[in-house]
Design an enzyme around this catalytic site. Structure first.
Site, PDB file in Angstrom:
ATOM      1  N   LYS A  39      -1.609  20.652 -12.654  1.00 26.51           N
ATOM      2  CA  LYS A  39      -0.562  21.420 -13.144  1.00 26.51           C
ATOM      3  C   LYS A  39       0.894  20.865 -12.567  1.00 26.51           C
ATOM      4  O   LYS A  39       0.885  20.335 -11.743  1.00 26.51           O
ATOM      5  CB  LYS A  39      -0.543  22.984 -13.103  1.00 26.51           C
ATOM      6  CG  LYS A  39      -0.693  23.383 -11.618  1.00 26.51           C
ATOM      7  CD  LYS A  39      -1.011  24.962 -11.234  1.00 26.51           C
ATOM      8  CE  LYS A  39      -0.817  25.352  -9.895  1.00 26.51           C
ATOM      9  NZ  LYS A  39      -1.585  26.469  -9.604  1.00 26.51           N
ATOM     10  N   TYR A 260      31.047  20.474   2.525  1.00 28.45           N
ATOM     11  CA  TYR A 260      31.489  21.823   1.765  1.00 28.45           C
ATOM     12  C   TYR A 260      32.016  22.854   2.642  1.00 28.45           C
ATOM     13  O   TYR A 260      31.036  23.332   3.540  1.00 28.45           O
ATOM     14  CB  TYR A 260      30.848  22.330   0.668  1.00 28.45           C
ATOM     15  CG  TYR A 260      30.567  21.394  -0.494  1.00 28.45           C
ATOM     16  CD1 TYR A 260      32.022  21.437  -1.368  1.00 28.45           C
ATOM     17  CD2 TYR A 260      29.641  20.717  -0.938  1.00 28.45           C
ATOM     18  CE1 TYR A 260      32.143  20.520  -2.480  1.00 28.45           C
ATOM     19  CE2 TYR A 260      29.664  19.930  -2.178  1.00 28.45           C
ATOM     20  CZ  TYR A 260      31.030  19.782  -2.766  1.00 28.45           C
ATOM     21  OH  TYR A 260      30.899  18.937  -3.916  1.00 28.45           O
TER      22      TYR A 260
HETATM   23  C1  LIG Z   1      -2.565  26.564  -8.441  1.00 28.27           C
HETATM   24  C2  LIG Z   1      -3.604  27.175  -8.705  1.00 28.27           C
HETATM   25  C3  LIG Z   1      -4.962  26.899  -7.934  1.00 28.27           C
HETATM   26  C4  LIG Z   1      -4.574  25.586  -6.745  1.00 28.27           C
HETATM   27  O1  LIG Z   1      -4.429  26.163  -5.723  1.00 28.27           O
HETATM   28  P1  LIG Z   1      -4.107  25.314  -4.386  1.00 28.27           P
HETATM   29  O2  LIG Z   1      -3.681  26.412  -3.460  1.00 28.27           O
HETATM   30  O3  LIG Z   1      -3.120  24.406  -4.673  1.00 28.27           O
HETATM   31  O4  LIG Z   1      -5.304  24.729  -3.972  1.00 28.27           O
HETATM   32  C5  LIG Z   1      -6.117  27.209  -8.059  1.00 28.27           C
HETATM   33  N1  LIG Z   1      -6.292  28.249  -8.872  1.00 28.27           N
HETATM   34  C6  LIG Z   1      -5.277  28.868  -9.589  1.00 28.27           C
HETATM   35  C7  LIG Z   1      -5.514  29.899 -10.586  1.00 28.27           C
HETATM   36  C8  LIG Z   1      -3.908  28.274  -9.514  1.00 28.27           C
HETATM   37  O5  LIG Z   1      -2.879  28.893 -10.130  1.00 28.27           O
END
Ligand SMILES: *Cc1c(COP(=O)(O)O)cnc(C)c1O
Length: 365
Positions: A39, A260
């Protein structure tokens, strides 16, 4: 190490290290297979390149968050690979998923009913994963909805439920009681929905032990070299490094304001380097006056505020001739891990990775 003209910085992504990280998690999870969580463009590292590397390592399950991500990735996967959408079956996405061989994670009774309607419409069985809320109060079927969902499944031969699924809220803190509580709830779900297999553990969950593995481990951050567990030694190999170019140097006297709001005031004659990365490139403004970059192993503290396209670091401790304009300083690399940078920024490795800018040149190894 000098940059090619024109690029403010370089991200290198070591796909061989990624592959070894996959193999490490696969060895821990075995006999359960490991899914690649790709993702958010594979946590910012490039979903297509990462997916290709994971396929070569034997990965056959891939999760994204949204249908749009799945539609873009599906052409890069062989037919037998499963591509799943975590955030659920949103209204209007049913036909797209069915047509593109995208498997929704069903998060409610309503989603289940709509996917079954789609299956009837098409006159064929459609696969799905069924997610349950076991204590995170995020996605999934609520406990009160479970009985109704079970009835619906019993009357839905047109749905092929591949996995029961849930997600751990505290897996990165192995001693927290929430882990065992969620596991007990997951085991209750598997009894209620027997004999279906379950998918439960993320990267950190894989390290919690066999009870958590079920039939499919879902690994994200560990593949990308992040530490799965908070505060513990990182068993994963680094995958990402980031170097950025020095764009200007100057020496200012004691009592000079830097950046800044004049947020830093020098207390001695100070040599400064302006480097070509700022908050628009994913280096959070919270690094202002806290973080550092490295040059030949020397720590160069960030002075004053991080700007949009640059930040200023103290190079007083370097030899006079260094660094040349265009020299690269290390932001993520052998002297500063992803975790160290994230800690200085008051955030987690996930947020740093997914935010890394698109203006840097990307090199895949
Ligand atoms: C993002 C996600 C993962 C992966 O998690 P990590 O901590 O990056 O291994 C697994 N399951 C779900 C439902 C997620 O949203």
């Amino acid at each position: 190490m000098d940059g090619e003209a024109g690029f403010p910085g370089y991200i290198t992504i070591d796909l061989a290290a990624l592959r070894r990280n996959f193999e490490r998690i696969a060895a821990i999870a075995a006999p359960a297979p490991v899914a690649g969580i790709v993702k958010a463009d594979a946590y910012g590292l490039g979903a297509v390149q990462v997916t290709r590397a994971l396929l070569a390592a034997g990965c056959r399950h891939f999760f994204v968050a949204h249908v749009e991500e799945a539609v873009a990735l599906r052409p890069h996967l062989p037919t037998e690979a499963q591509l799943l959408v975590l955030n659920g079956l949103q209204p209007g996405a049913e036909a797209i998923c069915a047509a593109a061989q995208i498997i929704p994670v069903l998060n409610s009774l309503a989603q289940l009913e709509r996917w079954r309607t789609q299956a009837r419409l098409e006159g064929r069985r459609l696969p799905a994963v069924l997610q349950f809320d076991t204590g995170m109060s995020r996605f999934g079927v609520a406990p009160a909805e479970r009985a109704a969902v079970r009835n619906e499944i019993a009357q839905s031969p047109e749905l092929e439920i591949l996995y029961l699924m849930s997600h751990l809220a505290s897996a990165d803190e192995p001693t927290k009681a929430q882990n065992a509580a969620q596991l007990a709830e997951m085991q209750m779900v598997t009894r209620e929905f027997a004999p279906l297999p379950f998918s439960f553990a993320n990267s950190a969950g894989a390290l919690l032990g066999k009870d958590y593995h079920g039939a499919l481990v879902r690994a994200g951050i560990a593949l990308y070299g992040g530490a799965p567990q908070f505060g513990a030694a990182n068993p994963m190999e680094p995958v990402v490094s980031l170097s950025v170019a020095v764009a200007q140097t100057r020496t200012v006297p004691s009592g000079t304001m830097v950046g800044y709001s004049g947020a830093h005031l020098t207390s001695k004659s100070t040599r400064l380097a302006v480097v070509s990365a700022g908050y628009a490139d994913g280096l959070p403004r919270s690094l202002s006056g806290r973080g550092a970059v490295y040059f030949r192993g020397q720590r160069l503290p960030i002075l004053g505020r991080v700007s949009m396209d640059s930040m200023t670091v103290d190079i007083s401790d370097l030899p006079d001739e260094a660094p040349d304009l265009g020299s690269l300083v290390e932001v993520i690399g052998p002297h500063q891990t992803l975790e160290m940078l994230a800690a200085d920024a008051g955030t987690i490795s996930y947020e740093i990775l997914t935010g890394l800018g698109r203006r840097f040149r990307r090199e895949y190894r």
